[in-house]
Design an enzyme around this catalytic site. Structure first.
Site, PDB file in Angstrom:
ATOM      1  N   TYR A   1       2.050  -7.163  -1.806  1.00 48.43           N
ATOM      2  CA  TYR A   1       0.921  -8.075  -1.783  1.00 48.43           C
ATOM      3  C   TYR A   1      -0.351  -7.373  -2.272  1.00 48.43           C
ATOM      4  CZ  TYR A   1       4.065 -10.676   1.353  1.00 48.43           C
ATOM      5  OH  TYR A   1       5.142 -11.328   1.908  1.00 48.43           O
TER       6      TYR A   1
ATOM      7  N   HIS B   1      12.437  -6.366   1.744  1.00 48.10           N
ATOM      8  CA  HIS B   1      11.688  -7.396   1.024  1.00 48.10           C
ATOM      9  C   HIS B   1      12.455  -7.858  -0.217  1.00 48.10           C
ATOM     10  CE1 HIS B   1       7.351  -8.734  -0.241  1.00 48.10           C
ATOM     11  NE2 HIS B   1       8.172  -9.750  -0.006  1.00 48.10           N
TER      12      HIS B   1
END
Length: 336
Positions: free
Chosen positions: A56, A140
């Site tokens: 992110y 992830h």
């Protein structure tokens, strides 16, 4: 704000979580002041679960979240981050990141679910956040890396959990069938499911939710607005669904759900937040929150009373799958 416990651990998360992807400048710039104020407002609203990742904003989200939480009592909140994408120097920068974040691309992402990659990723996350530990660590998006993720990354996380370095481990993606495999075949405690248990998509009933219940594990639901189609009281043409333009038939279905919500004195986005939590395998809904206004709106929607008859009417009208359960979850309890 109520909380629920990951059954295989002592980790307790508030039912509403703060998704920090957007304060990493997802799609557009968010000021440092707005990011910090969003976290402060979430804290004031009772939110005590915060999720981030190196992906992110190429670390920006982790920097900002860590700075905003640094002076809070560490035993009063839960932080999750993720492994699988290492941040390494970019030898050929173009100026701006190409994966949806408005940040400089001096770094790039490098897939790595090896043991060394996991250990390095966690160490670098702790450096960026300035925190002394992570509570939950997810793999992830291991969609195309099952073998390395299952054989190397997850056992490494299990060792760290057993040593007390982290408190819970899991995986996050939008492929519910693969998440079910993680729950059934690995040491995962919890999975983060994106967009597959929502008012418009209950496909998780086929795999990951039964797996969670069968093995006494848990699901965190994200993407509950399905890229925005469920985020407004009355969906409009041209809205997004799963990152693409929503098909007209799906817009009409969302509007039909909105009409039933209105008949029961509530709204479509309030129902979108509440719906996953009606399943006994789901312990949390985490939403991206960019500024104080978004936090206040989401907290207000989460607090709305939704009658049980709403869910039965949606099911009776064919707007939810017939086997959708609406069982109360006795694990829910007030968060101190």
């Amino acid at each position: 704000m109520h909380s629920r416990t990951i059954p295989t651990t002592a980790v307790r998360v508030t039912e509403l979580g703060f998704g920090a992807s957007v304060i990493g400048n997802l799609y557009r710039t968010t000021s440092a002041e707005d990011a910090a104020a969003a976290v402060d407002t979430a804290w004031d609203a009772g939110i005590r679960y915060f999720d981030t990742a190196p992906h992110y904003g190429l670390g920006l989200s982790e920097h900002r979240l860590g700075a905003a939480l640094r002076d809070r009592p560490r035993d009063q909140y839960v932080v999750s981050s993720k492994v699988g994408r290492l941040l390494v120097p970019n030898d050929h920068p173009r100026g701006v990141d190409t994966e949806g974040f408005v940040v400089r691309d001096d770094l790039r992402r490098q897939w790595d679910f090896s043991r060394d990659g996991v250990l390095r990723s966690i160490e670098e996350t702790l450096e960026r956040t300035g925190l002394d530990r992570l509570d939950i660590v997810y793999l992830h998006d291991p969609d195309d890396h099952w073998r390395q993720a299952a054989d190397q990354a997850m056992p490494t996380l299990a060792e760290l959990r057993d040593q007390g370095v982290v408190r819970a481990i899991g995986a996050g993606m939008n492929r519910s069938a693969l998440l079910a495999r993680f729950l059934r075949e690995t040491a995962a405690d919890v999975v983060m499911l994106a967009g597959r248990y929502t008012l418009l998509d209950q496909s998780a009933l086929d795999d990951v939710l039964p797996a969670a219940q069968e093995h006494g594990k848990a699901v965190v639901a994200v993407g509950v607005f399905n890229s925005g189609l469920l985020a407004e009281d009355r969906p409009a043409e041209g809205m997004k669904y799963d990152y693409r333009a929503a098909p007209p038939a799906l817009v009409e279905r969302a509007r039909a759900i909105a009409d039933v919500c209105r008949a029961h004195g509530t709204t479509l986005p309030a129902a979108a937040i509440a719906f996953p939590l009606t399943h006994p395998g789901v312990i949390n809904v985490t939403l991206g929150m960019r500024d104080p206004g978004q936090v206040r709106r989401n907290a207000r929607l989460h607090q709305q009373f939704l009658p049980e008859e709403l869910w039965h009417d949606l099911r009776d009208q064919g707007l939810l799958r017939a086997e959708t359960p609406f069982a109360p979850d006795e694990r829910s309890e007030p968060c101190p």
